[in-house]
Design an enzyme around this catalytic site. Sequence first.
Site, PDB file in Angstrom:
ATOM      1  N   GLU A   1       0.847  -1.198   0.000  1.00 11.61           N
ATOM      2  CA  GLU A   1       0.000   0.000   0.000  1.00 11.61           C
ATOM      3  C   GLU A   1       0.879   1.244   0.000  1.00 11.61           C
ATOM      4  O   GLU A   1       1.804   1.365   0.814  1.00 11.61           O
ATOM      5  CB  GLU A   1      -0.886   0.042   1.240  1.00 11.61           C
ATOM      6  CG  GLU A   1      -2.028  -0.930   1.254  1.00 11.61           C
ATOM      7  CD  GLU A   1      -3.020  -0.632   2.367  1.00 11.61           C
ATOM      8  OE1 GLU A   1      -4.199  -0.952   2.193  1.00 11.61           O
ATOM      9  OE2 GLU A   1      -2.622  -0.073   3.417  1.00 11.61           O
ATOM     10  N   CYS A   2       0.601   2.171  -0.888  1.00 10.82           N
ATOM     11  CA  CYS A   2       1.251   3.481  -0.932  1.00 10.82           C
ATOM     12  C   CYS A   2       2.771   3.321  -0.929  1.00 10.82           C
ATOM     13  O   CYS A   2       3.355   2.922  -1.927  1.00 10.82           O
ATOM     14  CB  CYS A   2       0.764   4.355   0.216  1.00 10.82           C
ATOM     15  SG  CYS A   2       1.023   6.124  -0.075  1.00 10.82           S
ATOM     16  N   GLY A   3       3.455   3.587   0.191  1.00 10.97           N
ATOM     17  CA  GLY A   3       4.901   3.409   0.214  1.00 10.97           C
ATOM     18  C   GLY A   3       5.315   1.997  -0.120  1.00 10.97           C
ATOM     19  O   GLY A   3       6.316   1.768  -0.801  1.00 10.97           O
TER      20      GLY A   3
END
Length: 437
Positions: free
Chosen positions: A328-330
Site C-alpha cells: 500500500e502506498c509506500g
Amino acid sequence: MTARGLIIAAPRSGSGKTSVTIGLLRAFARRGLTVGGAKSGPDYIDPGFHTAATGRPGVNLDSWAMHPALLASLAHGSIDGADLVIVESAMGLFDGIPAEPGRSGAAADLARLYGLPALLVLDVSGQSQTAAAIAKGFAVYDPAVRIAGVVLNRVASERHRRLAADAIEAIGLPVVGAVMRDPTLSLPERHLGLVQASEHKALEEFIERMADVMEKSLDLGAVLALAAPFLPPAGSTAHALAPPGQRIALAEDAAFTFLYPHLAGQWRRQGAELVPFSPLADEPPSEDCDACWLPGGYPELYAGRLAVALRFRTGMEHFAATRPVHGECGGFMVLGKTLEDANGKTHEMLGLLGHSTSFARRRMNLGYRQARLRSDCPLGGAGDTIRGHEFHYAQMLDDGADEPLADIFDGQGQRLGASGGRRGNVTGTFFHAIAQG
C-alpha cells in the site's frame, strides 16, 4: 462506571487539537482514570500518539469508510474497560464530504450518532472578542451537535484571555481553560503531517509536558463534567477486511509504518498472526508465513538503504513466487522498479511490479477512495468494493505493463480510472484500504 465520551474539536487543522488531546489523555490517566483515545476520519498517525499517552490501543472511527455496523463495533470496543474516551476530530468538526446522512467522514457524524458533546479548541491568536462569533456559529450550526465548552489556545496574555473568555461566556458557553502561546508545544511535522509517535524523540517527556500544561491551564474537573455517557451498540465486524493470510509477514520499521490499528486488531481477532520484519535491517519475510504485507510509510527517505538490502530483495522474490504479497502506498512504491527520491536520485526497488515512482516531482493526492477490485487479491474478491483513503505526494513516472488492480472512484463515486498493479501473486496500489464497502 459507565464510560463517558468527549470530542475534541476545532474550526480547522492546526488549531492545537492533537496537543490538547494528548495532554488530556495523560492528565486524566494520572488521576487514576482508564482513558482511551480515538481519531475521527482516516488519519493513521494520531492514534499512535493516543496509544503512547494512554497505554491502550488507539482506533480510527471513520463514518464514511466504515459501514455503520463496523463503526459501532469499533466504537463499542473503544469503551471496553474505559472510564473516558476522548475522540480527536480530524480537520474541522463539520469537515467531511457530501454523502448520505451520517456518513460524511466528519467528527460531527460521531457526535450525532452517539450523543457525544464537543469541546471546541479555538486558536485565538490575532483575535479576541471575535472568538465568540466563531464559537456562536459552532453552537447554532447544527442543533444535533452540542458544543459543551471551549478551550482557548495560543493566548498572548491575561488581558487577551479575559477579552476572549468574557465574550464567549456571555453567549452561554463555558470556557474551561486557556493555553498560553508557546511555540515549543507544537509537534514536529513533515510532508504527510506529524512525525509519527514511534519516531518522536523523547516522546514520553513530551507527553508528560503536555499533561503538565493541561493540568495548569484547564479545569480538568470541568472538562470531565462535560463528557457524556458513551454507549455505542455492539455492532458487527461483517464489513471488516479479512486477513490476507493466517500468518502475515508485516514490514515494520521507519520506512513502513502506516498500518491502521483497527486492521491489525481485526486480523488478530480473526485468528491471524502478524510476524514483523524490517526491510531496513535487510530482513526477508519469514518463510513460515503465507502472506506478506508492505504498508505505507516513508520509503522515499530510505530509498538508498532499501536499494542495497539484498537479503530483503532475495527473500521477497522467493516469497512472491508462491505466496501473495501486497503493498500500500509506500509499500507499492517499493514493489516497483525504481523510486526517485526528493533529490532526484533514482534507486532500484524490488521490481516485482513494473511501475516507477518519483518523490522529486511532488503533487499531493488526497481523498477518500472506493476501489472496485478487478480480481481476487489480499484485499478481497473480484468485484468487491473496498473503501479507503489516498494521501501521498509521489507521482508515477512509468505505469508499467502490469494489469491494474482496481478501478478507483472518489468518495462521491466519480471514476478516477484504473489504479495499482497485479503480476502473479504480487499486488499493490497507492490506496490505503480501511474496510469493505
